[in-house]
Design a protein around this motif. Structure first.
Motif: not given
Length: 328
Positions: A87-93, A99-100, A119-123
């Motif tokens: 959910d949190l990654v969805d919110i960022l998207d 970049r987060a 989700h290491p690649q997302r941060f």
């Protein structure tokens, strides 16, 4: 925090998160995902929001599931960390935060740990406040953990989890919200040794409707705001976070964590709180140092709520780390 900056964001899971969103005003700076714990909302990040938005950073600060203005599903499976992280990654998207940096406090530190796992690649970096990095909780058992803590630290540390995970806890908590607020945000963190750490002590404290002295950062206006917010729906769904641990759901959910990649390659920051008698500073710092080769560990002479108790010191320390870790 400006009410106009809140958005109600519906994720792919169907849950709506009441989320404070401010995009970066400096395109070179990342967005900070601020992840709170119990019994908080995004509002507990107010000092960091003011500081970092002024410095040009973006901020995404949701009320987590079961808290504040966000959805409050009763089903325990909804609170599995892997689902919260999705959910949190969805919110960022959805808010286009490219970049987060994830920053977690309390339960938010466990969620931030799993963001690093799944989700290491997302941060670009991770920070943990009070509660450190949790590399793996597969096989976690509350009773065994309390016994281990008692033997090694002369305190069960998390004895209050047992009560808060009970089916009847909601009724006791909701009938004594001011008592709970006073012990969670007390000016005397040593009370946690006798009220939170031993099994059964918190339940007895609440049922006796005892009151602890409040920390100075909880002003009369802030106290009224918090109690009014809690009284709208009670804290029942927020207690699901404890049930996730006590029922074994956390343990089962963590079976998906890649055991070959528990070490974090990212820059990591840990604010250890030397007067936190539940999330112990030294043991937590050792775990961070063992699993995070690019870790920066700072000791703060505070209780659990470092972001509220020492906001200026924490903000400046985080800023210095961010500028070094991800660039000015």
């Amino acid at each position: 925090m400006d009410a106009r900056s809140y958005k109600d964001i519906r994720t792919k899971s169907g849950h709506t998160y009441h989320t404070f969103v401010v995009p970066p005003t400096d395109a070179s700076k990342p967005t900070l995902l601020l992840v709170h714990g119990f019994p908080s909302t995004a509002h507990d990040w107010r000092n960091q929001v003011a500081f970092f938005t002024k410095a040009g950073y973006g901020v995404v600060a949701p009320d987590l599931l079961g808290h504040g203005g966000s959805a409050k599903p009763s089903g325990l499976q909804n609170y599995a960390p892997s689902k919260i992280c999705a959910d949190l990654v969805d919110i960022l998207d959805q808010v286009k935060a490219v970049r987060a940096v994830a920053i977690g406090h309390d339960w938010g530190s466990i969620v931030t740990s799993r963001l690093a796992s799944y989700h290491p690649q997302r941060f670009v970096a991770f920070a943990f406040l009070a509660g450190g990095y949790y590399p793996l909780l597969a096989g976690f058992d509350v009773a065994a953990a309390l016994a281990f803590n008692k033997q090694n630290f002369q305190s069960e540390l998390f004895g209050y989890w047992v009560f808060l995970a009970e089916d009847g806890a909601k009724n006791v908590v909701d009938a004594h919200l001011e008592s709970l607020l006073s012990i969670w945000y007390t000016s005397d963190p040593t009370l946690w040794k006798t009220v939170l750490s031993p099994t059964g002590a918190l339940k007895a404290w609440l049922q006796a409707d005892k009151k602890a002295p409040l920390a100075s950062y909880i002003t009369p206006e802030e106290k009224t705001r918090m109690l009014n917010e809690w009284r709208k729906t009670g804290l029942g769904t927020a207690l699901n976070w404890y049930k996730v641990m006590a029922t074994g759901l956390m343990s089962k959910d963590d079976e998906a964590v890649n055991k070959e990649k528990l070490a974090l390659a990212h820059p990591v920051y840990f604010a250890a709180c030397t007067r936190d008698y539940v999330c112990l500073a030294e043991p937590s710092a050792r775990i961070v140092q063992n699993f995070c080769p690019r870790a920066t560990v700072e000791m703060f002479d505070t209780g659990h709520w470092v972001q509220l108790e020492a906001p200026d010191k924490l903000n400046k320390s985080l800023l210095a780390w961010l500028e070094k870790a991800v660039g000015k």
